[in-house]
Design a protein around this motif. Structure first.
Motif, PDB file in Angstrom:
ATOM      1  N   ILE A  23       0.912  -1.182   0.038  1.00  0.00           N
ATOM      2  CA  ILE A  23      -0.060   0.029   0.058  1.00  0.00           C
ATOM      3  C   ILE A  23       1.099   1.013  -0.064  1.00  0.00           C
ATOM      4  N   ALA A  25       2.515   3.194  -3.577  1.00  0.00           N
ATOM      5  CA  ALA A  25       3.406   3.131  -4.437  1.00  0.00           C
ATOM      6  C   ALA A  25       4.078   4.356  -5.107  1.00  0.00           C
ATOM      7  N   GLY A  26       4.639   5.163  -4.117  1.00  0.00           N
ATOM      8  CA  GLY A  26       5.429   6.201  -4.346  1.00  0.00           C
ATOM      9  C   GLY A  26       6.976   5.869  -4.389  1.00  0.00           C
ATOM     10  N   ASN A  27       7.702   6.639  -4.226  1.00  0.00           N
ATOM     11  CA  ASN A  27       9.183   6.465  -4.091  1.00  0.00           C
ATOM     12  C   ASN A  27       9.614   5.445  -3.391  1.00  0.00           C
ATOM     13  N   CYS A  48      -1.921  -1.084  -3.938  1.00  0.00           N
ATOM     14  CA  CYS A  48      -2.858  -0.153  -3.746  1.00  0.00           C
ATOM     15  C   CYS A  48      -2.205   1.258  -3.690  1.00  0.00           C
ATOM     16  N   ASP A  49      -2.838   2.314  -4.262  1.00  0.00           N
ATOM     17  CA  ASP A  49      -2.251   3.538  -4.060  1.00  0.00           C
ATOM     18  C   ASP A  49      -3.564   4.377  -4.329  1.00  0.00           C
ATOM     19  N   GLU A  50      -3.682   5.537  -3.523  1.00  0.00           N
ATOM     20  CA  GLU A  50      -4.760   6.498  -3.722  1.00  0.00           C
ATOM     21  C   GLU A  50      -4.769   7.031  -5.118  1.00  0.00           C
ATOM     22  N   VAL A  51      -3.618   7.278  -5.596  1.00  0.00           N
ATOM     23  CA  VAL A  51      -3.417   7.447  -7.294  1.00  0.00           C
ATOM     24  C   VAL A  51      -3.501   6.012  -7.861  1.00  0.00           C
ATOM     25  N   SER A  54      -0.443   5.265 -10.083  1.00  0.00           N
ATOM     26  CA  SER A  54       0.902   4.609  -9.469  1.00  0.00           C
ATOM     27  C   SER A  54       0.853   3.228  -9.182  1.00  0.00           C
ATOM     28  N   TRP A  98       2.677   9.547   6.089  1.00  0.00           N
ATOM     29  CA  TRP A  98       2.775   9.353   7.759  1.00  0.00           C
ATOM     30  C   TRP A  98       1.480   9.103   8.403  1.00  0.00           C
ATOM     31  N   HIS A 101      -0.230   5.416   8.332  1.00  0.00           N
ATOM     32  CA  HIS A 101       0.406   4.241   8.882  1.00  0.00           C
ATOM     33  C   HIS A 101      -0.416   3.651   9.902  1.00  0.00           C
ATOM     34  N   ILE A 104      -3.823   1.797   8.951  1.00  0.00           N
ATOM     35  CA  ILE A 104      -3.658   0.741   8.052  1.00  0.00           C
ATOM     36  C   ILE A 104      -3.176  -0.544   8.770  1.00  0.00           C
ATOM     37  N   TRP A 195       3.451  16.565   0.195  1.00  0.00           N
ATOM     38  CA  TRP A 195       2.782  16.111   1.638  1.00  0.00           C
ATOM     39  C   TRP A 195       3.433  16.403   2.858  1.00  0.00           C
ATOM     40  N   GLN A 196       4.845  16.121   2.496  1.00  0.00           N
ATOM     41  CA  GLN A 196       5.560  16.183   4.036  1.00  0.00           C
ATOM     42  C   GLN A 196       5.683  17.677   4.485  1.00  0.00           C
ATOM     43  N   TYR A 208      12.142  13.178  11.949  1.00  0.00           N
ATOM     44  CA  TYR A 208      12.543  11.896  11.473  1.00  0.00           C
ATOM     45  C   TYR A 208      13.665  11.118  12.194  1.00  0.00           C
ATOM     46  N   HIS A 211      15.855   6.537  11.607  1.00  0.00           N
ATOM     47  CA  HIS A 211      17.162   6.176  11.101  1.00  0.00           C
ATOM     48  C   HIS A 211      18.348   6.314  11.942  1.00  0.00           C
TER      49      HIS A 211
HETATM   50  N1  LIG Z   1      13.178   3.709   5.139  1.00  0.00           N
HETATM   51  C1  LIG Z   1      13.739   4.514   4.187  1.00  0.00           C
HETATM   52  O1  LIG Z   1      15.036   4.714   3.860  1.00  0.00           O
HETATM   53  C2  LIG Z   1      12.508   5.608   3.641  1.00  0.00           C
HETATM   54  C3  LIG Z   1      12.979   6.405   2.438  1.00  0.00           C
HETATM   55  C4  LIG Z   1      11.972   7.320   1.958  1.00  0.00           C
HETATM   56  C5  LIG Z   1      10.536   7.322   2.440  1.00  0.00           C
HETATM   57  N2  LIG Z   1      10.533   6.592   3.510  1.00  0.00           N
HETATM   58  C6  LIG Z   1       8.986   6.537   4.220  1.00  0.00           C
HETATM   59  O2  LIG Z   1       8.241   5.951   3.044  1.00  0.00           O
HETATM   60  C7  LIG Z   1       6.960   6.397   3.111  1.00  0.00           C
HETATM   61  C8  LIG Z   1       6.532   7.167   1.922  1.00  0.00           C
HETATM   62  O3  LIG Z   1       7.497   8.107   1.713  1.00  0.00           O
HETATM   63  P1  LIG Z   1       7.737   8.551   0.321  1.00  0.00           P
HETATM   64  O4  LIG Z   1       8.744   9.186  -0.110  1.00  0.00           O
HETATM   65  O5  LIG Z   1       7.701   7.023  -0.974  1.00  0.00           O
HETATM   66  O6  LIG Z   1       6.573   9.413  -0.361  1.00  0.00           O
HETATM   67  P2  LIG Z   1       5.638   9.438  -1.663  1.00  0.00           P
HETATM   68  O7  LIG Z   1       4.996  10.537  -1.891  1.00  0.00           O
HETATM   69  O8  LIG Z   1       6.700   9.139  -2.909  1.00  0.00           O
HETATM   70  O9  LIG Z   1       4.509   8.081  -1.833  1.00  0.00           O
HETATM   71  C9  LIG Z   1       3.750   7.857  -1.019  1.00  0.00           C
HETATM   72  C10 LIG Z   1       2.569   7.244  -1.996  1.00  0.00           C
HETATM   73  O10 LIG Z   1       1.802   6.703  -1.034  1.00  0.00           O
HETATM   74  C11 LIG Z   1       0.290   7.015  -1.457  1.00  0.00           C
HETATM   75  N3  LIG Z   1      -0.509   7.093  -0.685  1.00  0.00           N
HETATM   76  C12 LIG Z   1      -0.489   8.068   0.490  1.00  0.00           C
HETATM   77  N4  LIG Z   1      -1.677   7.698   1.557  1.00  0.00           N
HETATM   78  C13 LIG Z   1      -2.400   6.589   0.848  1.00  0.00           C
HETATM   79  C14 LIG Z   1      -3.174   5.938   1.559  1.00  0.00           C
HETATM   80  N5  LIG Z   1      -3.877   6.150   2.728  1.00  0.00           N
HETATM   81  N6  LIG Z   1      -3.789   4.922   0.708  1.00  0.00           N
HETATM   82  C15 LIG Z   1      -3.230   4.354  -0.539  1.00  0.00           C
HETATM   83  N7  LIG Z   1      -2.209   5.127  -0.948  1.00  0.00           N
HETATM   84  C16 LIG Z   1      -1.504   6.318  -0.260  1.00  0.00           C
HETATM   85  C17 LIG Z   1       0.578   8.148  -2.311  1.00  0.00           C
HETATM   86  O11 LIG Z   1      -0.420   8.272  -3.601  1.00  0.00           O
HETATM   87  C18 LIG Z   1       2.068   8.177  -2.836  1.00  0.00           C
HETATM   88  O12 LIG Z   1       2.060   7.159  -4.228  1.00  0.00           O
HETATM   89  C19 LIG Z   1       6.889   7.656   4.412  1.00  0.00           C
HETATM   90  O13 LIG Z   1       6.636   6.959   5.673  1.00  0.00           O
HETATM   91  C20 LIG Z   1       8.359   7.771   4.441  1.00  0.00           C
HETATM   92  O14 LIG Z   1       8.978   8.286   5.682  1.00  0.00           O
HETATM   93  C21 LIG Z   1      11.270   5.688   4.225  1.00  0.00           C
END
Ligand SMILES: NC(=O)c1ccc[n+]([C@@H]2O[C@H](COP(=O)([O-])OP(=O)(O)OC[C@H]3O[C@@H](n4cnc5c(N)ncnc54)[C@H](O)[C@@H]3O)[C@@H](O)[C@H]2O)c1
Length: 413
Positions: A23, A25-27, A48-51, A54, A98, A101, A104, A195-196, A208, A211
């Motif tokens: 759930i 599918a961003g970065n 699953c992604d709200e977009v 993605s 955030w 989390h 879900i 969003w952040q 944060y 880490h």
């Molecule tokens: N562990 C690591 O090294 C690391 C690195 C980067 C990010 N993160 C964490 O990963 C998480 C995501 O960060 P990101 O950089 O990928 O952000 P992002 O914006 O690139 O991706 C988030 C994705 O989640 C989707 N989304 C958001 N809320 C949703 C919901 N309720 N239901 C379905 N889809 C939903 C968005 O549409 C988006 O595609 C954050 O918690 C961030 O702290 C961790």
């Protein structure tokens, strides 16, 4: 663990395929997916992604890599419930914003699905208590995916600590110093907030910390022999973000005038029941190279990650002189790192973390970082903000409710 799987306790097979839902599918979600796709006996069943587009892109990535095409969910209000209620899953990876989390993960545990939550596990102490109580009540393990706990250097330090080479641990330091303003919080080309960025307007706190603190809780035996008792946080003035926008985009950029509450450098001091201390720095908005500045001081020696050096009273050749860290890292290499990686592009710590998580799910076993550890690391977010606001130390909750006194160290054991 999924009740819909039709499995009984008697037919759990250690070679069974683990059925995963993703759930978000961003970065990060895409990165995590790329590791999951090289782990054996893993099936990505649904994404699953709200977009929705993605989620579709991520699903195509699975098919392109030769795996089965997962079902795609998204774009609807109930997409997350759909996947958690109607798909036969053993685990769900949560890489969303955030604020979603905790909800879900709670939903997943109620349905017998292991949650693997990206950092932080939740934003409030109240939500963290809910994760703890729900994991206890349902018996479903819950893990925050703190990848830096699985780094080669940090695990070698842990091995040495457990061999007593540092003596008794007295003090640690750690940091997450990472300029995220020009790519993660804001679009690098336009300066548009992502969003952040709203968190930088609303809060002044350690946004944060996990880490930094992940490896340290295992070095300090937090929740297993010791516990944090108080946190005191101070922050420097919020200068960096407005300055960044003024210098990069000019005086007329709207973000030059936005009032960000987030101070540039956040310093948290934590004390423990056994009389140890910890300093955590968190700074995400000033120009600088990435750094974690891990340091561990014991009664028989000190490890300093930034210096890439170590001094051990009982082992170092010269009295009170640093020696290089690298030979120790190799000599005390953790067994998780004594493995073949699928390819050089698969970054070690993430791969190891996900493999350990998947193995735990496959065996219906406890997870490497449990719900108590996930809660302790994440609680720093809210507690640091309360302390900074009050300008005084605040108590740290005992998520183990006293079990820390008898719990034995287990991480990477
Ligand atoms: N562990 C690591 O090294 C690391 C690195 C980067 C990010 N993160 C964490 O990963 C998480 C995501 O960060 P990101 O950089 O990928 O952000 P992002 O914006 O690139 O991706 C988030 C994705 O989640 C989707 N989304 C958001 N809320 C949703 C919901 N309720 N239901 C379905 N889809 C939903 C968005 O549409 C988006 O595609 C954050 O918690 C961030 O702290 C961790």
């Amino acid at each position: 663990m999924n009740k819909k799987s039709g499995e009984t306790e008697n037919n759990i097979r250690e070679d069974r395929t683990v059925r995963i839902g993703l759930i978000g599918a961003g970065n990060r979600g895409i990165k995590v997916l790329s590791y999951l796709l090289v782990i054996d006996r893993v099936e990505i069943v649904a994404i699953c992604d709200e977009v929705r587009s993605s989620a579709e892109k991520a699903a195509k990535m699975c098919a392109d890599s030769g795996r089965k095409m997962p079902s795609v969910y998204g774009g609807e209000k109930d997409s997350v419930s759909e996947i958690l209620d109607n798909v036969n899953l053993n685990a769900v990876i949560i890489t969303t914003y955030w604020d979603s989390h905790a909800a879900i993960a709670l939903h997943a545990m109620h349905n017998g699905i292991y949650p693997g939550i990206d950092v932080p596990a939740a934003l409030s102490v109240e939500d963290l208590w809910q994760l703890v109580e729900t994991s206890e009540k349902t018996g479903v393990p819950c893990m925050m995916l703190e990848n830096w706990s699985f780094r080669k250097d940090n695990l070698a330090v842990l091995n040495m600590k457990r061999l007593g080479m540092f003596g008794e641990i007295v003090h640690c330091h750690c940091a997450h110093s990472h300029n995220c303003i020009d790519h993660w919080f804001f679009d690098s080309a336009t300066g548009e907030p992502k969003w952040q960025a709203e968190y930088l307007v609303k809060y002044n706190r350690s946004q944060y910390p996990t880490h930094a603190v992940g490896p340290v809780i295992s070095w300090m035996d937090i929740n297993r022999g010791d516990i944090f008792t108080e946190i005191y946080t101070i922050t420097s003035a919020p200068v960096g973000i407005n300055t960044y926008f003024r210098e990069k985009f000019g005086e007329n950029h709207p973000n030059v005038k936005v009032k960000y509450r987030q101070g540039d450098i956040v310093t948290s001091l934590l004390s423990t029941k056994m009389g140890r201390t910890l300093v955590i720095n968190n700074d995400l908005q000033l120009p600088r190279p990435y750094a974690n500045r891990w340091m561990l001081q014991g009664t028989r020696g000190v490890y300093d990650e930034e210096k890439n050096a170590i001094y051990l009273a009982d082992f170092s050749p010269e009295y009170q002189k640093w020696e290089p860290w690298q030979p120790y890292e190799e000599k005390y290499n953790h067994r998780w790192w004594q493995t073949e990686f699928p390819s050089p592009s698969i970054r070690g710590a993430d791969f190891i973390m996900l493999k350990q998580f998947i193995d735990a799910v496959r065996k219906k076993d406890s997870v490497p970082l449990d719900v108590y550890d996930s809660a302790v690391m994440s609680a720093i977010v809210e507690l640091s903000g309360i302390s900074a606001e009050k300008k005084m130390p605040v108590p740290f909750p005992d998520f183990t409710r006293g079990k820390w006194k008898t719990n034995q160290p287990y991480f990477a054991g």
